[in-house]
Enzyme design. Structure first.
Site, PDB file in Angstrom:
ATOM      1  N   TRP A 103       0.834  -1.210   0.000  1.00  0.00           N
ATOM      2  CA  TRP A 103       0.000   0.000   0.000  1.00  0.00           C
ATOM      3  C   TRP A 103       0.866   1.258   0.000  1.00  0.00           C
ATOM      4  O   TRP A 103       0.549   2.233  -0.688  1.00  0.00           O
ATOM      5  CB  TRP A 103      -0.963  -0.002   1.180  1.00  0.00           C
ATOM      6  CG  TRP A 103      -1.905  -1.157   1.156  1.00  0.00           C
ATOM      7  CD1 TRP A 103      -2.029  -2.154   2.077  1.00  0.00           C
ATOM      8  CD2 TRP A 103      -2.864  -1.471   0.122  1.00  0.00           C
ATOM      9  NE1 TRP A 103      -2.993  -3.050   1.695  1.00  0.00           N
ATOM     10  CE2 TRP A 103      -3.516  -2.662   0.501  1.00  0.00           C
ATOM     11  CE3 TRP A 103      -3.217  -0.869  -1.082  1.00  0.00           C
ATOM     12  CZ2 TRP A 103      -4.508  -3.258  -0.278  1.00  0.00           C
ATOM     13  CZ3 TRP A 103      -4.210  -1.459  -1.863  1.00  0.00           C
ATOM     14  CH2 TRP A 103      -4.843  -2.643  -1.457  1.00  0.00           C
ATOM     15  N   ASP A 170      -1.500   7.010   6.269  1.00  0.00           N
ATOM     16  CA  ASP A 170      -2.523   6.052   5.860  1.00  0.00           C
ATOM     17  C   ASP A 170      -2.736   5.105   7.035  1.00  0.00           C
ATOM     18  O   ASP A 170      -1.880   4.277   7.336  1.00  0.00           O
ATOM     19  CB  ASP A 170      -2.042   5.286   4.617  1.00  0.00           C
ATOM     20  CG  ASP A 170      -2.994   4.154   4.208  1.00  0.00           C
ATOM     21  OD1 ASP A 170      -4.016   3.953   4.886  1.00  0.00           O
ATOM     22  OD2 ASP A 170      -2.692   3.468   3.202  1.00  0.00           O
ATOM     23  N   LYS A 194     -11.773  -1.775   7.421  1.00  0.00           N
ATOM     24  CA  LYS A 194     -10.978  -2.629   8.301  1.00  0.00           C
ATOM     25  C   LYS A 194     -11.283  -2.423   9.781  1.00  0.00           C
ATOM     26  O   LYS A 194     -11.264  -3.374  10.525  1.00  0.00           O
ATOM     27  CB  LYS A 194      -9.500  -2.471   8.007  1.00  0.00           C
ATOM     28  CG  LYS A 194      -9.160  -3.210   6.700  1.00  0.00           C
ATOM     29  CD  LYS A 194      -8.040  -2.598   5.931  1.00  0.00           C
ATOM     30  CE  LYS A 194      -7.933  -3.228   4.549  1.00  0.00           C
ATOM     31  NZ  LYS A 194      -7.233  -2.351   3.618  1.00  0.00           N
TER      32      LYS A 194
HETATM   33  C1  LIG Z   1      -6.704  -1.925   2.476  1.00  0.00           C
HETATM   34  C2  LIG Z   1      -5.698  -0.850   2.470  1.00  0.00           C
HETATM   35  C3  LIG Z   1      -5.663   0.127   1.460  1.00  0.00           C
HETATM   36  C4  LIG Z   1      -6.580   0.098   0.266  1.00  0.00           C
HETATM   37  O1  LIG Z   1      -7.844   0.493   0.619  1.00  0.00           O
HETATM   38  P1  LIG Z   1      -8.994   0.670  -0.464  1.00  0.00           P
HETATM   39  O2  LIG Z   1     -10.077   1.285   0.379  1.00  0.00           O
HETATM   40  O3  LIG Z   1      -9.328  -0.695  -0.973  1.00  0.00           O
HETATM   41  O4  LIG Z   1      -8.529   1.562  -1.528  1.00  0.00           O
HETATM   42  C5  LIG Z   1      -4.739   1.135   1.573  1.00  0.00           C
HETATM   43  N1  LIG Z   1      -3.875   1.187   2.596  1.00  0.00           N
HETATM   44  C6  LIG Z   1      -3.874   0.254   3.568  1.00  0.00           C
HETATM   45  C7  LIG Z   1      -2.887   0.361   4.688  1.00  0.00           C
HETATM   46  C8  LIG Z   1      -4.779  -0.791   3.539  1.00  0.00           C
HETATM   47  O5  LIG Z   1      -4.783  -1.715   4.509  1.00  0.00           O
END
Ligand SMILES: *Cc1c(COP(=O)(O)O)cnc(C)c1O
Length: 354
Positions: A103, A170, A194
């Protein structure tokens, strides 16, 4: 039917109460005789949902009026582009990133399309098995971007660096899982699916004073300032995802908040890591000090046991344990809503493999 223990990495388990209440709202929202799915997002009842969802985030994060909370679409993946659009200067734009997993690398790729990116710390050459530390970020950068939890590789930042520029994070896969000082960040984003709701909406928390300085003509849908002015209703918001996210956050707030969640998350992580460390048939991939509370990635030390182990966890009602295709092995994702009992079931299966 055996009880299912859902270790899925995302979308993932949410509190049972959230499933119940959102199912009720689909049939009859607030006793209105209408479904949540058929009312206007401009209706009084839905505007109240959006307002409360944004307010609860600020309470949980203990942030004041210098921050704005947005519920957007496009996932965390769209934030990979929105961050540089809004924060990277048009001419001479330059940002610092750490490359700590798939990511993080995705975020770097998008930022490079808009300006210069310096990767100031990377664990890529060692299969993302640790969190790079000890780097200095000076004011020559427009911002520094990091990923707090590397969902695929099972590493997590335990502390955040002091930087002489904006701090952007993020937090998609560990938001609200542990007590941290959110006020050290200038911008935080997280896909909801998540720890804070279903897929379909993305949280952005941004310090207002950092916006409007990139000099770019930002496409409307990518412009944080516009979304702030329209209170996350520039276009039709994902009403169901926002409502289910509100329920998830209310559940968190009513059950001891982030501190209580952290206590549970530490107990779950200790339970599984202690067993893996003790058990010669299993091993983890990453540096012990950087292990994630949310995603425990591990492997068999003897691949010939794979068939037997896979059959055993499936028979125990465990779901979603396979590791991401880029790492292999197994990944136990233990988000806030996963009960300790489910980790105990997994640990028992691990113990019983001989
Ligand atoms: C799952 C995830 C993403 C991607 O998320 P989307 O909502 O599917 O775009 C980005 N960064 C991290 C750390 C993730 O766990």
């Amino acid at each position: 039917m055996t009880k299912i223990h859902n270790f899925s990495a995302g979308p993932c388990i949410l509190p049972q109460e959230v499933f119940q209440k959102s199912a009720e709202a689909i049939l009859d929202f607030n006793g209105s005789g209408l479904s949540l799915l058929e009312i206007s997002h401009r209706s009084k009842d839905f505007v109240a949902v959006m307002d409360e969802a944004r307010a609860i985030i600020k309470r949980l994060m203990n942030l004041g009026d210098d921050y704005e909370v947005l519920y957007l679409q496009g996932g965390a993946s769209l934030q990979f582009a929105m961050v540089p659009f809004n924060l990277m200067k048009l001419e001479s734009g330059k940002a610092a990133y750490t490359d700590t997993g798939t990511w993080a690398a995705g975020a770097i790729k998008e930022a490079k399309k808009l300006g210069k990116v310096d990767v100031v710390g990377s664990s890529k050459e060692e299969n993302y098995s640790f969190i790079p530390k000890d780097f200095k970020i000076g004011s020559e950068y427009d911002y520094f971007h990091c990923t707090s939890n590397n969902t695929i590789y099972g590493t997590e930042m335990k502390t955040f660096p002091k930087v002489d520029t904006l701090l952007v994070c993020d937090m998609s896969s560990d938001i609200f899982s542990r007590v941290i000082d959110f006020s050290q960040f200038d911008l935080i984003y997280a896909g909801a699916q998540k720890n804070m709701g279903p897929a379909g909406t993305t949280l952005v928390v941004v310090k207002k004073e950092i916006l409007g300085k990139s000099g770019r003509d930002i496409p409307s849908m990518l412009d944080y300032s516009l979304h702030i002015a329209k209170e996350s209703m520039y276009n039709t918001p994902p009403v169901f995802a926002v409502y289910a996210s509100l329920l998830t956050l209310q559940h968190l707030e009513n059950n001891g908040g982030i501190a209580a969640a952290e206590k549970n998350n530490i107990a779950k992580a200790e339970l599984i890591y202690n067993e893996i460390d003790r058990n010669p048939l299993f091993a983890t991939y990453c540096k012990v000090e950087d292990r994630s509370l949310m995603n425990a990635c591990f492997k068999l030390t003897d691949e010939s046991k794979k068939e037997e182990f896979d059959a055993a966890w499936k028979a125990a009602g465990i779901n979603g344990l396979n590791g991401h295709r880029s790492l292999g092995g197994y990944r136990a994702s233990m988000y806030n809503a996963l009960p300790l009992e489910s980790v105990q079931v997994l640990v028992d299966v691990i113990k019983n493999l001989k």
